[in-house]
Scaffold this active site. Structure first.
Site, PDB file in Angstrom:
ATOM      1  CD  GLU A  89      -1.619   1.664   2.944  1.00 16.74           C
ATOM      2  OE1 GLU A  89      -1.120   2.790   3.214  1.00 16.74           O
ATOM      3  OE2 GLU A  89      -2.059   0.898   3.819  1.00 16.74           O
ATOM      4  CD  GLU A  94       7.326   4.467   2.192  1.00 19.80           C
ATOM      5  OE1 GLU A  94       6.351   4.753   2.919  1.00 19.80           O
ATOM      6  OE2 GLU A  94       8.170   5.320   1.845  1.00 19.80           O
TER       7      GLU A  94
END
Length: 971
Positions: free
Chosen positions: A71, A142
């Site tokens: 996501e 990330e």
């Protein structure tokens, strides 16, 4: 009907609210993507939400958090738009916002934007699901953001207890999993097993992101035909692999996980009991609404209810009941009770009383009149629902699309309409002592736990608690008079709209007296049978000391406590009320259906006027307030930094530790003496809006004036001119960078935080729009550089700040990788980098940002509550610029690019001599050594360390206040 070869419009009548003028159409693209198109010609924002039927339950073993990580990654870049973060930049620069979330069986992506940019935004959004790029470099970076997100949750009781409930379940069921992910699960462990996380990510995407598992909602200003053509063009390229929907058969809790008592130690002070039963998911019979019916009764707070009895005994301060954590295959019914210290000592009695209430429901059988009453309330709520932000609306609908047939996509489970006793009885039979899991949280369990939950480190113990034991407790339980609720007298029956002869677009000062001022704004925009009333009591004695502030808080809590049995029905029926303490005194708010609003308002006012201190309830509320103050030290570090910032900038603000210090010495008698003094002098600032006629508004306020000021023995007198209170803000010195350092209040929290604040000006339309435009242009670059590139921390935001009309900008960062001093340097480095970008900005980009800001300002209020909030801010700040948005738009239209650069160079630029800066630094345990070294260094020539907040506040001049007394109204 068929639409060429590209999409099929599927004829279905979607149930919508009676007052909803929007148009809806369901289409299915050739790739099997299901789409709901919404056309709203009146909207100021367009929005979209894509719900993908895959979530953390599908995480591969040993890669916990992969769905959540994916996501995050889809926001980075795509083959069509390869520039990193260009999607988020485009959305932000065109007046929009974007986000996503991962649940157990869903991942939902959404955004909103100004209408003229919707087409390109949709094209960029569609690439998430067509050809995203997940570079190796971005993947590694990330993972740190996911780890930082998890770090901020580690000391949150809500996250800890949720994971503990999952941990004590069947290991082979996905409910058992840890879903957030961290550095260990996404980097260290996969690497040790020879796995490449990026390859696993790509594989997961290919296996699960198939068009037939997606539902899209589009909210547009254009017609349905235009939207349909747009969707076909943008989304037909999503690959359809015809994946079957992941199904997780079986129950997460087997017999070994039932009839158990789990004792757990929370972070925060307090005690909580959670009763959890596995039940048949309500979604399987959603029109029968069994869970809603049972939640309504078990969670009721009126006379005869379980909560009423527990509260009367002094054992509980709140109770929630209802279905939660549901999927189509399994679900839980939960009852959660916050206990007092006394309640903590009566565990067996409380368990017995809950099951006695369930037994009462079984003996009474399903009541058709109660179901019909609940059904009528739900029906009115659905058909008279307020409009909400399009972005929130599309998310709600997209989630519904995965579970409900198309005709119920807007309704979901919100309209129980079929009274079926058998289904309610079956649901009740599941709430037995033989099927329950009890989780008991208390900081008093220090020596009683022998186990540790692996992901959050929660200490706990498990023991068997058989159903027969609970039944024995029920036999000797207190004989309290539990009974079903009486019919609800607050259900509105008059939903007609009042005639407003004058189309009043701004609030009007309707009446003014020595006692009060009434602002009136009839509904000219929403056409709903609702009203909003706020009465602000300005009481000079309240702000005089920490003691008076705490006593006022206890007073307002006691009022809410006394009103609860009477007014709970009003809330159930859609009529809400609140009594809260403020900087100047306290305020009463009543909002909802206008039909019976006046009855509720008059009751609240009467209870204030006839207030008496009940010593037993005083003790309960004092205990509750004490725990809340004690728990402030467990706030997130960035929240602590924001608190210090407010304490430094806002005069006459008391520190919470002073208030905590005086609390133990306050007794009921102190409030008995304080109450008449508090109300002895007061002024009422009143606001009445919505479906209310002018005469009604005036009579409401006249009644309140009569109650307080005009009885034979008046409770209150008018304020002296010298007593009108006002909040003043510290004026920072130009050319000085102030900094305040503090150690984090929770030694267990590794995270540090920084607020880098730049004070700019006092309310002025021209300067306001320059600051707002700077913040709009800088927001996404700050996020990209400081979070996406440098990975300083999950919480990273640049935003405007407004203290009672004194405006500035602040950058907030929470980090476990760098201390606050280092974060401050990174912020300055970013501002220098941004300076170059600002100078090099093209005129087209400048104009585009100005247009975006104008569109944002001209966005209409969605509902009465939102509109009232806007006008009340003007009243409370004393600025009274009700036409602020139009005035600021006029200034924006005149603004040149050179003026913006000049503004930056004068107020924001690093190192300029007239800049007013304040850095608030909170040092977490990971950076405690830096706290010592940073504070032992000699400050630079233009830096000033704030050693003592209150000495500093006394030494600085203050901005003048916009708040005059009643005689100084700016009209």
């Amino acid at each position: 009907m068929a639409l060429g070869t590209v999409a099929e419009e599927v004829e279905v009548e979607i149930i919508k609210p009676r007052n909803d003028k929007r148009e809806y159409r369901r289409i299915v693209l050739q790739n099997n993507l299901q789409v709901l198109l919404i056309s709203d010609p009146e909207t100021d924002k367009c929005a979209a939400s894509m719900d993908v039927r895959v979530g953390s339950f599908s995480d591969p073993d040993g890669l916990e958090g992969l769905a959540h990580f994916l996501e995050h990654m889809l926001f980075y870049a795509s083959e069509k738009y390869p520039l990193e973060d260009s999607y988020s930049k485009y959305i932000t620069e065109h007046g929009g916002s974007t986000n996503a979330f991962t649940w157990s069986e869903h991942t939902n992506y959404f955004f909103d934007i100004n209408p003229d940019c919707f087409e390109e935004a949709l094209d960029r959004f569609a690439q998430f699901f067509i050809k995203p790029l997940m570079s190796a470099d971005a993947t590694t970076r990330e993972i740190k953001a996911v780890d930082s997100e998890n770090q901020k949750n580690l000391l949150s009781d809500a996250w800890r207890m949720n994971q503990l409930q999952k941990h004590i379940s069947a290991k082979d069921h996905p409910y058992h999993k840890f879903s957030t992910g961290n550095w260990d699960t996404l980097e260290v462990r996969p690497k040790a097993r020879g796995l490449d996380t990026r390859q696993e990510l790509l594989q997961f995407y290919d296996n699960n992101y198939s068009a037939n598992l997606m539902h899209l909602v589009i909210y547009a200003k254009d017609s349905l035909d235009i939207s349909q053509s747009l969707v076909q063009k943008k989304f037909q390229e999503i690959h359809n692999a015809n994946r079957s929907c992941a199904s997780f058969i079986g129950q997460p809790c087997t017999s070994e996980h039932l009839q158990i008592l789990v004792k757990a130690i929370p972070i925060k002070q307090g005690h909580k009991l959670s009763f959890i039963w596995p039940i048949t998911p309500g979604i399987q019979h959603y029109k029968e609404g069994a869970s809603r019916y049972l939640g309504h009764l078990i969670g009721h707070e009126g006379e005869g209810s379980l909560f009423y009895v527990l509260k009367k005994l002094g054992w509980a301060t709140s109770l929630f009941a209802g279905e939660s954590d549901w999927t189509y295959d399994f679900s839980f019914f939960k009852v959660v009770i916050d206990l007092t210290d006394a309640g903590q000592e009566h565990f067996e009695d409380i368990v017995a009383l809950l099951f006695k209430y369930v037994e009462l429901l079984q003996q009474s059988g399903p009541c058709e009149w109660i179901f019909n009453e609940l059904s009528a309330i739900c029906d009115t709520a659905f058909h008279y629902q307020d409009k909400i932000r399009p972005m929130n609306y599309v998310v709600n609908v997209a989630l519904n699309m995965q579970f409900y047939p198309p005709q119920d996509w807007l309704v979901g489970s919100s309209l129980p309409s079929k009274f079926t006793p058998g289904i309610i009885e079956k649901a009740l039979k599941e709430l037995t002592p033989y099927n329950v899991r009890i989780f008991w949280e208390s900081t008093k369990f220090g020596e009683l736990t022998d186990l540790t939950e692996p992901w959050y480190g929660t200490a706990y113990s498990v023991e068997k608690l058989t159903g027969s034991t609970i039944e024995q407790w029920m036999e000797r339980a207190l004989n309290e008079h539990l009974h079903l609720p009486a019919p609800n007298v607050f259900i509105p029956t008059d939903l007609s709209l009042k005639n407003v002869s004058e189309k009043m677009t701004l609030p009007q000062l309707l009446r003014k007296s020595p006692y009060s001022r009434l602002w009136y704004k009839p509904d000219t925009a929403f056409s709903t049978p609702k009203a909003y009333v706020k009465i602000d009591f300005s009481c000079p004695f309240i702000g005089s000391s920490p003691e008076s502030e705490v006593l006022t808080e206890i007073f307002t809590r006691l009022l809410m406590d006394y009103l609860n049995e009477y007014a709970y029905d009003a809330q159930v029926a859609g009529l809400y009320y609140g009594v809260n303490n403020t900087d100047y005194g306290f305020q009463v708010t009543v909002l909802g259906y206008n039909h019976k609003l006046k009855i509720l308002l008059e009751t609240v006012i009467e209870r204030i006027a006839s207030f008496e201190v009940k010593p037993d309830r005083f003790s309960v509320i004092k205990e509750l307030v004490t725990k809340e103050y004690q728990n402030l030290k467990f706030q997130q570090p960035y929240e602590q930094a924001m608190y210090y910032c407010t304490l430094i900038l806002q005069d006459q603000t008391w520190p919470w530790d002073d208030e905590l210090e005086v609390l133990p010495y306050l007794e009921a008698d102190n409030l008995v003496k304080f109450y008449p003094l508090m109300l002895s002098r007061t002024f009422l600032e009143c606001y009445v809006a919505g479906n209310v006629e002018r005469d009604e508004a005036e009579s409401m306020i006249q009644h309140i004036e009569d109650t307080f000021f005009k009885s034979p023995c008046p409770i209150s007198q008018t304020l002296f001119a010298s007593q009108h209170l006002t909040k003043r803000v510290v004026n920072l010195e130009r050319g000085i960078n102030y900094f305040y350092s503090a150690e984090g209040l929770n030694p267990s929290d590794e995270n540090s935080a920084l607020i880098h604040y730049i004070q700019v000006h006092q309310d002025d339309f021209k300067l306001n729009v320059k600051l707002q435009l700077f913040a709009l242009i800088a927001k996404q670059p700050a996020f990209h550089q400081l979070r996406s590139v440098e990975q300083l921390g999950y919480i990273t935001v640049l935003m405007k700040r407004n203290d009672f009309g004194v405006h500035g900008v602040q950058i907030i960062i929470q980090s476990n990788v760098k201390g606050p001093g280092q974060l401050d340097l990174r912020v300055e480095s970013f501002l220098k980098m941004f300076e170059t970008k600002l100078y090099e900005m093209s005129s087209e980009e400048f104009k585009s940002n100005v247009t975006a800001l104008i569109d944002m300002k001209l966005e209409k209020h969605k509902n009465l509550r939102e509109e009232s909030g806007f006008y009340l801010k003007e009243i409370s700040d004393g600025t009274l610029k009700f036409d602020r948005r139009e005035c600021e738009v006029a200034e924006l239209k005149q603004l040149t690019q050179k003026e913006l650069i000049d503004f930056f160079n004068e107020y924001i630029k690093v190192g300029i001599p007239q800049k007013k800066g304040l850095s608030v630094r909170v040092y977490g345990s990971a950076h405690s050594s830096e706290y010592k070294s940073d504070n032992s260094e000699t400050a630079e020539s233009n830096s000033v360390r704030i050693e003592d907040i209150f000495s500093f506040r006394r030494s600085r001049p203050l901005y003048g206040s916009f708040r005059g007394g009643s005689g100084h109204t700016k009209l």
